[in-house]
Write a protein that holds these residues in place. Structure first.
Motif, PDB file in Angstrom:
ATOM      1  N   ASP A 581      -4.243  16.266   1.114  1.00 38.99           N
ATOM      2  CA  ASP A 581      -3.222  15.513   1.829  1.00 38.99           C
ATOM      3  C   ASP A 581      -3.692  14.108   2.175  1.00 38.99           C
ATOM      4  OD1 ASP A 581      -5.159  16.466   3.473  1.00 38.99           O
ATOM      5  OD2 ASP A 581      -3.819  16.968   5.144  1.00 38.99           O
ATOM      6  N   SER A 582      -4.989  13.957   2.505  1.00 39.31           N
ATOM      7  CA  SER A 582      -5.530  12.623   2.780  1.00 39.31           C
ATOM      8  C   SER A 582      -5.557  11.764   1.527  1.00 39.31           C
ATOM      9  CB  SER A 582      -6.936  12.745   3.370  1.00 39.31           C
ATOM     10  OG  SER A 582      -6.930  13.510   4.551  1.00 39.31           O
ATOM     11  N   TRP A 583      -5.868  12.415   0.410  1.00 41.42           N
ATOM     12  CA  TRP A 583      -5.913  11.682  -0.862  1.00 41.42           C
ATOM     13  C   TRP A 583      -4.519  11.169  -1.246  1.00 41.42           C
ATOM     14  CZ3 TRP A 583      -8.539   8.903  -3.895  1.00 41.42           C
ATOM     15  CH2 TRP A 583      -8.203   8.739  -5.233  1.00 41.42           C
ATOM     16  N   VAL A 584      -3.510  11.968  -0.970  1.00 46.30           N
ATOM     17  CA  VAL A 584      -2.135  11.546  -1.265  1.00 46.30           C
ATOM     18  C   VAL A 584      -1.767  10.324  -0.439  1.00 46.30           C
ATOM     19  CG1 VAL A 584       0.283  12.236  -1.097  1.00 46.30           C
ATOM     20  CG2 VAL A 584      -1.415  13.850  -1.984  1.00 46.30           C
ATOM     21  N   LYS A 585      -2.178  10.295   0.831  1.00 49.42           N
ATOM     22  CA  LYS A 585      -1.890   9.137   1.682  1.00 49.42           C
ATOM     23  C   LYS A 585      -2.556   7.878   1.140  1.00 49.42           C
ATOM     24  CE  LYS A 585      -1.492  11.903   5.907  1.00 49.42           C
ATOM     25  NZ  LYS A 585      -2.075  12.155   7.247  1.00 49.42           N
ATOM     26  N   LEU A 586      -3.812   7.994   0.689  1.00 48.43           N
ATOM     27  CA  LEU A 586      -4.507   6.821   0.148  1.00 48.43           C
ATOM     28  C   LEU A 586      -3.820   6.321  -1.117  1.00 48.43           C
ATOM     29  CD1 LEU A 586      -6.807   4.803  -0.009  1.00 48.43           C
ATOM     30  CD2 LEU A 586      -8.228   6.568  -1.067  1.00 48.43           C
ATOM     31  N   ARG A 587      -3.423   7.200  -1.998  1.00 47.27           N
ATOM     32  CA  ARG A 587      -2.756   6.782  -3.233  1.00 47.27           C
ATOM     33  C   ARG A 587      -1.420   6.105  -2.932  1.00 47.27           C
ATOM     34  NH1 ARG A 587      -2.654  10.976  -8.046  1.00 47.27           N
ATOM     35  NH2 ARG A 587      -1.724   9.129  -8.943  1.00 47.27           N
ATOM     36  N   LYS A 598      -9.247  -5.136   7.632  1.00 40.20           N
ATOM     37  CA  LYS A 598     -10.578  -5.625   7.937  1.00 40.20           C
ATOM     38  C   LYS A 598     -11.537  -4.444   8.087  1.00 40.20           C
ATOM     39  CE  LYS A 598     -13.382  -9.056   8.988  1.00 40.20           C
ATOM     40  NZ  LYS A 598     -13.727 -10.075   7.988  1.00 40.20           N
ATOM     41  N   ILE A 599     -12.703  -4.525   7.463  1.00 37.22           N
ATOM     42  CA  ILE A 599     -13.736  -3.521   7.594  1.00 37.22           C
ATOM     43  C   ILE A 599     -15.089  -4.230   7.581  1.00 37.22           C
ATOM     44  CG2 ILE A 599     -13.567  -3.065   5.105  1.00 37.22           C
ATOM     45  CD1 ILE A 599     -14.645  -0.524   7.787  1.00 37.22           C
ATOM     46  N   GLY A 600     -15.595  -4.564   8.777  1.00 37.49           N
ATOM     47  CA  GLY A 600     -16.833  -5.322   8.883  1.00 37.49           C
ATOM     48  C   GLY A 600     -16.655  -6.726   8.367  1.00 37.49           C
ATOM     49  N   SER A 601     -17.583  -7.135   7.508  1.00 35.16           N
ATOM     50  CA  SER A 601     -17.494  -8.465   6.905  1.00 35.16           C
ATOM     51  C   SER A 601     -16.609  -8.473   5.670  1.00 35.16           C
ATOM     52  CB  SER A 601     -18.897  -8.948   6.529  1.00 35.16           C
ATOM     53  OG  SER A 601     -19.502  -8.054   5.614  1.00 35.16           O
ATOM     54  N   SER A 602     -16.072  -7.330   5.276  1.00 39.06           N
ATOM     55  CA  SER A 602     -15.263  -7.212   4.059  1.00 39.06           C
ATOM     56  C   SER A 602     -13.803  -6.984   4.428  1.00 39.06           C
ATOM     57  CB  SER A 602     -15.775  -6.065   3.190  1.00 39.06           C
ATOM     58  OG  SER A 602     -17.155  -6.206   2.918  1.00 39.06           O
ATOM     59  N   VAL A 603     -12.956  -7.032   3.395  1.00 36.30           N
ATOM     60  CA  VAL A 603     -11.529  -6.791   3.554  1.00 36.30           C
ATOM     61  C   VAL A 603     -11.122  -5.714   2.555  1.00 36.30           C
ATOM     62  CG1 VAL A 603      -9.224  -7.778   3.457  1.00 36.30           C
ATOM     63  CG2 VAL A 603     -11.119  -9.162   4.307  1.00 36.30           C
ATOM     64  N   TYR A 604     -10.505  -4.656   3.071  1.00 38.94           N
ATOM     65  CA  TYR A 604     -10.084  -3.550   2.205  1.00 38.94           C
ATOM     66  C   TYR A 604      -8.721  -3.892   1.594  1.00 38.94           C
ATOM     67  CZ  TYR A 604      -9.738   1.268   0.574  1.00 38.94           C
ATOM     68  OH  TYR A 604      -9.673   2.398  -0.213  1.00 38.94           O
ATOM     69  N   THR A 605      -8.703  -4.054   0.284  1.00 41.21           N
ATOM     70  CA  THR A 605      -7.488  -4.391  -0.444  1.00 41.21           C
ATOM     71  C   THR A 605      -7.321  -3.449  -1.630  1.00 41.21           C
ATOM     72  OG1 THR A 605      -8.680  -5.946  -1.858  1.00 41.21           O
ATOM     73  CG2 THR A 605      -7.753  -6.826   0.199  1.00 41.21           C
ATOM     74  N   ASN A 606      -6.211  -3.623  -2.334  1.00 46.11           N
ATOM     75  CA  ASN A 606      -6.006  -2.836  -3.553  1.00 46.11           C
ATOM     76  C   ASN A 606      -7.095  -3.124  -4.582  1.00 46.11           C
ATOM     77  OD1 ASN A 606      -3.748  -1.639  -2.518  1.00 46.11           O
ATOM     78  ND2 ASN A 606      -2.283  -2.965  -3.564  1.00 46.11           N
ATOM     79  N   GLU A 607      -7.512  -4.398  -4.636  1.00 52.98           N
ATOM     80  CA  GLU A 607      -8.553  -4.764  -5.595  1.00 52.98           C
ATOM     81  C   GLU A 607      -9.859  -4.042  -5.290  1.00 52.98           C
ATOM     82  OE1 GLU A 607      -6.615  -6.770  -4.023  1.00 52.98           O
ATOM     83  OE2 GLU A 607      -5.548  -8.040  -5.461  1.00 52.98           O
ATOM     84  N   LEU A 608     -10.233  -4.007  -4.004  1.00 49.63           N
ATOM     85  CA  LEU A 608     -11.471  -3.327  -3.642  1.00 49.63           C
ATOM     86  C   LEU A 608     -11.364  -1.832  -3.921  1.00 49.63           C
ATOM     87  CD1 LEU A 608     -13.709  -4.008  -0.613  1.00 49.63           C
ATOM     88  CD2 LEU A 608     -12.967  -1.674  -1.025  1.00 49.63           C
ATOM     89  N   ALA A 609     -10.239  -1.227  -3.601  1.00 47.32           N
ATOM     90  CA  ALA A 609     -10.062   0.200  -3.873  1.00 47.32           C
ATOM     91  C   ALA A 609     -10.141   0.497  -5.367  1.00 47.32           C
ATOM     92  CB  ALA A 609      -8.724   0.669  -3.302  1.00 47.32           C
ATOM     93  N   ASP A 816     -13.193   6.973   2.687  1.00 50.87           N
ATOM     94  CA  ASP A 816     -13.909   6.715   3.942  1.00 50.87           C
ATOM     95  C   ASP A 816     -13.680   5.289   4.429  1.00 50.87           C
ATOM     96  OD1 ASP A 816     -14.861   9.259   4.039  1.00 50.87           O
ATOM     97  OD2 ASP A 816     -16.836   8.796   3.228  1.00 50.87           O
ATOM     98  N   LEU A 817     -13.708   4.332   3.510  1.00 51.73           N
ATOM     99  CA  LEU A 817     -13.482   2.932   3.896  1.00 51.73           C
ATOM    100  C   LEU A 817     -12.047   2.738   4.386  1.00 51.73           C
ATOM    101  CD1 LEU A 817     -15.374   1.015   1.066  1.00 51.73           C
ATOM    102  CD2 LEU A 817     -16.095   1.355   3.424  1.00 51.73           C
ATOM    103  N   TRP A 818     -11.093   3.324   3.690  1.00 56.05           N
ATOM    104  CA  TRP A 818      -9.695   3.194   4.109  1.00 56.05           C
ATOM    105  C   TRP A 818      -9.454   3.857   5.469  1.00 56.05           C
ATOM    106  CZ3 TRP A 818      -5.816   7.080   4.512  1.00 56.05           C
ATOM    107  CH2 TRP A 818      -4.523   6.583   4.729  1.00 56.05           C
ATOM    108  N   GLU A 819     -10.050   5.012   5.670  1.00 57.92           N
ATOM    109  CA  GLU A 819      -9.895   5.710   6.950  1.00 57.92           C
ATOM    110  C   GLU A 819     -10.543   4.910   8.082  1.00 57.92           C
ATOM    111  OE1 GLU A 819     -10.526  10.271   8.521  1.00 57.92           O
ATOM    112  OE2 GLU A 819     -12.167   9.306   7.453  1.00 57.92           O
ATOM    113  N   ALA A 820     -11.729   4.323   7.834  1.00 64.24           N
ATOM    114  CA  ALA A 820     -12.399   3.539   8.863  1.00 64.24           C
ATOM    115  C   ALA A 820     -11.616   2.281   9.200  1.00 64.24           C
ATOM    116  CB  ALA A 820     -13.811   3.188   8.405  1.00 64.24           C
TER     117      ALA A 820
END
Length: 847
Positions: A581-587, A598-609, A816-820
């Motif tokens: 179910d968590s995987w479905v949410k990420l997709r 924002k995740i620390g000094s980085s940015v979580y985007t579609n490109e990073l995923a 993990d990065l998306w959840e954080a």
């Protein structure tokens, strides 16, 4: 008693990376078994080695050496000649007065006198008291009336020096000297005292012979290969009868003659444990050669240290309880009927309800395996039976093939007399196959044809066929199929007949000559990689991250070989498992959202995923730094029960490379300042700033490193042992890339501490963790680097992450990065971020 009186001080020592695992033996309530120890001491092999002992169990040899005790305890075994362990600083406390006035302090005086008044001491003196009790009571165990050597008191005056002292070397030498003395004097008196860290000998037996370990206790984690003393619990008493029964039924039991930090029997003799004064013994060389050759030990006779006359190991007295003791007495009554272990500090019984069940189950298994064996006479009879059966079967097969050859020859002769189908017979007649019984007599054939096919009598051609003697034909099924020309059929039969005479039927040559090369126009996906699918069979690829889809990218999915509820129970689930179910949410987020998180000094985007989840894509700085920031926050928030640990970013690794260039230009005049100094005091990395000082507040540090511009590795810097442990999936050494860290980190440690610090600047030792062949895709190195950090930090075996589940590890990192990035607690902490005041050194981007 120490734990009850000095609770806070005891808890601090329990967190110590060197002495904590030793206290874990007491915390886990592992029962001391003098009978296990004594039963092995009585079975020593006669060898002339100075620094290793050899024992025999069930006619199989086992070695106990410095290598084994290091695996069990993890205690340092290399001496530090450059450090003056005798120096100490007077702090006007209790132990300083003891050193200056040469007072005699023993465990007995501590228990009866000093524990009552130690609350008036300073806190650090009370912590030193706990350390001394561990050293004198466990590591170098002596009688409680023996005075604690001043050498040990001087060591505890400086905790840094105390941790660097080679305790493993001294504890091992003390233990084997005590074992040799006990063996030598066993026939002179009715009991003996075993000094030293004797419970480690018992744990080694439990590790080398897993069945004995099962009888005594249980393991917390089956995959731990280092510092194994903290991995056992249990309180079951084992009798001599149990040990003897196991040895007599140990036909197929598992036993490890050598134990190593990477796994049992992986390395026999490691060079790092070599001692220059060791004697050579060709007998040991032959034993090792036989072990490598997988010798059958069942009929092997050993020359062992003989027991005294009339000494037998028995269990007639059952009322003896064994507790944690600083010394072990093995009593031998006047009639030598039994050997009894006495605990000086009183009896202590610990309830272990499952122990008896484990012992009974194990005993039943031994007996069943032992009774299932086949005697020599029965084995000879069975071999003779199968030999005769083989001859009969072979004769039958030969007769069968001779019969087939004859029938084929008859069939060929009948077919050769047929000129071919006439025009009046039509295409249907041409597709008919002649019956194999063509040479049957005319009357016989007529009777057979009437009985098998009554309807044939009504056909017009019946009389003609009967007059000419040509047997009727058997028609094929009415399914449409390609017509077979008579000439082709004759050639086929000809080849079949000839090949059956010259070659064995059923071989590849026979089949190829008889049938020829068949066409393989059809394509079965996954059966033959050399076949290429046709355009109409091409598989459509779909993914929510379509804009970053490689050409050979397949839809990402979770491992579906097991049900989710079963997958959670796997030992690697915390490293690679993502709930469906968590995987479905990420997709869904990846396919619909354009939000930047924002995740620390980085940015979580579609490109990073996409980079994290997509195959054949190396991880970059952003995702590496984001994951290390997540490790830092998880530790700081207490979600991982780990303390005194720090995590560095990719920028730190690059800064070390730049600083090392300046260091090589002027080694003597180099000063630690600017960014390296800020890292040392915990002001950097800016995101997840800890403010913890290296070596004082931090005992180990993890960081990534990009080598050769295209390969990620990771490492653990241990400030206590002054070493760097490298994790690399490529099994290659990168000594030049690690030189900046080995040389500069000790200088940073010295610079950030007080000016009175007497730390010796010496390059850290670099060791490489043994790895199997990994990263077959040549693009998973970044994921391996991150997961190796996670495994090492949590005390898990690094082999839990491999090429079988590395694709799942990709998905786990992305999730993990998306959840954080959506975690309100971490979002709140990131909102409080304050940039560093000054940055004096140039910043270089790592590509």
């Amino acid at each position: 008693m120490v734990r009850s009186v000095l609770k806070d001080e005891y808890e601090e020592v329990l967190q110590d990376p060197v002495f904590g695992p030793i206290l874990a033996i007491l915390e886990n309530k592992l029962m001391y078994s003098g009978k296990i120890i004594h039963s092995f001491i009585c079975k020593q092999l006669k060898v002339s080695k100075l620094h290793e002992l050899w024992f025999v169990f069930a006619s199989r040899p086992l070695r106990f050496s410095q290598q084994e005790i290091y695996v069990v305890t993890g205690l340092k075994f290399k001496d530090e000649p450059d450090i003056e362990f005798e120096d100490w600083e007077d702090d006007k406390g209790f132990w300083s007065r003891v050193l200056k006035q040469n007072w005699k302090i023993s465990l007995l005086s501590i228990r009866t006198e000093h524990l009552e008044v130690c609350n008036k001491w300073t806190y650090v003196d009370r912590v030193r008291l706990v350390y001394l009790c561990i050293i004198q009571g466990y590591l170098i165990a002596k009688d409680d009336r023996v005075s604690i050597p001043l050498e040990y008191i001087r060591l505890v005056m400086d905790f840094s020096k105390m941790r660097m002292f080679p305790w493993g070397l001294h504890a091992y030498d003390e233990l084997i000297d005590s074992i040799r003395k006990a063996t030598k004097d066993l026939h002179l008196k009715n009991n003996y005292v075993l000094d030293g860290f004797s419970i480690v000998f018992q744990i080694w037996v439990m590790e080398a012979i897993p069945d004995i370990g099962t009888m005594v206790g249980q393991k917390f984690n089956k995959n731990i290969t280092k510092v194994r003393c903290r991995n056992w619990k249990g309180s079951e008493k084992v009798s001599y009868e149990d040990i003897s029964s196991l040895a007599s039924h140990f036909d197929k039991g598992e036993l490890f003659p050598f134990i190593y930090a990477s796994g049992n029997s992986d390395v026999i003799d490691s060079d790092q444990f070599f001692r220059e004064d060791e004697k050579n013994d060709e007998r040991v060389g032959r034993i090792v050669a036989l072990i490598n050759a997988k010798q059958d030990w069942s009929e092997f006779e050993w020359e062992v240290q003989a027991l005294p006359r009339n000494v037998e190991l028995s269990d007639s007295e059952e009322g003896v309880d064994v507790g944690y003791v600083t010394e072990t007495h093995v009593e031998e009554p006047s009639h030598v009927e039994e050997l009894v272990v006495i605990a000086r500090r009183g009896k202590r019984k610990i309830n272990d309800p499952g122990a008896e069940a484990r012992k009974k189950q194990l005993l039943c298994q031994w007996v069943a395996e032992h009774n299932s064996g086949i005697s020599g006479q029965m084995k000879t009879f069975i071999e003779g039976l199968f030999t005769s059966l083989k001859e009969v079967v072979q004769k039958d097969i030969e007769e069968h093939f001779d019969k087939v050859d004859k029938e084929m020859a008859q069939l060929k002769e009948v077919v050769s007399k047929i000129s071919g189908p006439s025009d009046t017979m039509g295409k249907e007649r041409a597709s008919e196959i002649l019956c194999p019984s063509a040479r049957m007599e005319k009357d016989q054939w007529r009777e057979t044809s009437q009985s098998l096919s009554p309807s044939a009598a009504k056909e017009k051609g019946k009389g003609k066929a009967a007059e000419t003697g040509v047997p009727p034909t058997v028609r094929r099924s009415p399914r449409p199929r390609k017509e077979i020309e008579t000439d082709d059929m004759l050639d086929f039969l000809k080849n079949l007949s000839q090949s059956s005479k010259n070659k064995d039927m059923g071989t590849r040559e026979y089949l190829q000559e008889a049938v020829g090369n068949l066409s393989q126009a059809s394509h079965v996906r996954g059966f033959d990689p050399s076949q290429k699918s046709s355009p109409e069979e091409a598989v459509k690829i779909s993914t929510p991250l379509s804009s970053f889809k490689p050409a050979d990218y397949k839809t990402l999915s979770l491992k579906d070989t097991d049900l989710p509820e079963d997958r959670v129970n796997d030992i690697d689930h915390s490293l690679v498992f993502v709930p469906e179910d968590s995987w479905v949410k990420l997709r869904k987020w990846c396919s619909t959202s354009k939000q930047h998180l924002k995740i620390g000094s980085s940015v979580y985007t579609n490109e990073l995923a996409a980079r994290v989840m997509g195959p054949a894509v190396w991880l970059q700085n952003d995702e590496i730094d984001a994951m290390l920031y997540l490790f830092c926050e998880t530790t700081s928030l207490g979600r991982w029960n780990q303390s005194k640990v720090a995590f560095m970013s990719c920028l730190f690794s690059n800064q070390m490379k730049n600083s090392y260039i300046d260091f090589k230009k002027d080694r003597k005049g180099y000063k630690v300042q600017g960014l390296p100094h800020q890292y040392g005091i915990g002001e950097l990395p800016a995101h997840g700033r800890t403010g913890l000082m290296w070596d004082l507040d931090v005992s180990r540090m993890y960081l990534p490193l990009l080598v050769h511009s295209n390969h990620w590795i990771s490492m653990c810097v241990n400030f206590v042992t002054r070493s760097i442990e490298v994790f690399g999936c490529g099994r290659m050494k990168h000594n030049k890339d690690l030189e900046p860290f080995a040389h500069l980190i000790p200088r940073i440690v010295k610079a950030v501490q007080s000016s009175k610090s007497k730390l010796i600047v010496k390059p850290y030792d670099v060791t490489y963790t043994p790895m199997p062949f990994l990263n077959k895709t040549s693009s998973d190195c970044g994921v391996y680097a991150l997961k190796h950090i996670e495994c090492h930090l949590l005390g898990m075996d690094l082999s839990l992450v491999n090429d079988d589940n590395i694709r799942e590890a990709h998905l786990k990192i992305a999730y993990d990065l998306w959840e954080a990035a959506n975690d309100p607690v971490i979002i709140s902490r990131m909102s409080q971020f304050i940039p560093p005041n000054t940055t004096t050194d140039p910043v270089v981007t790592i590509l």
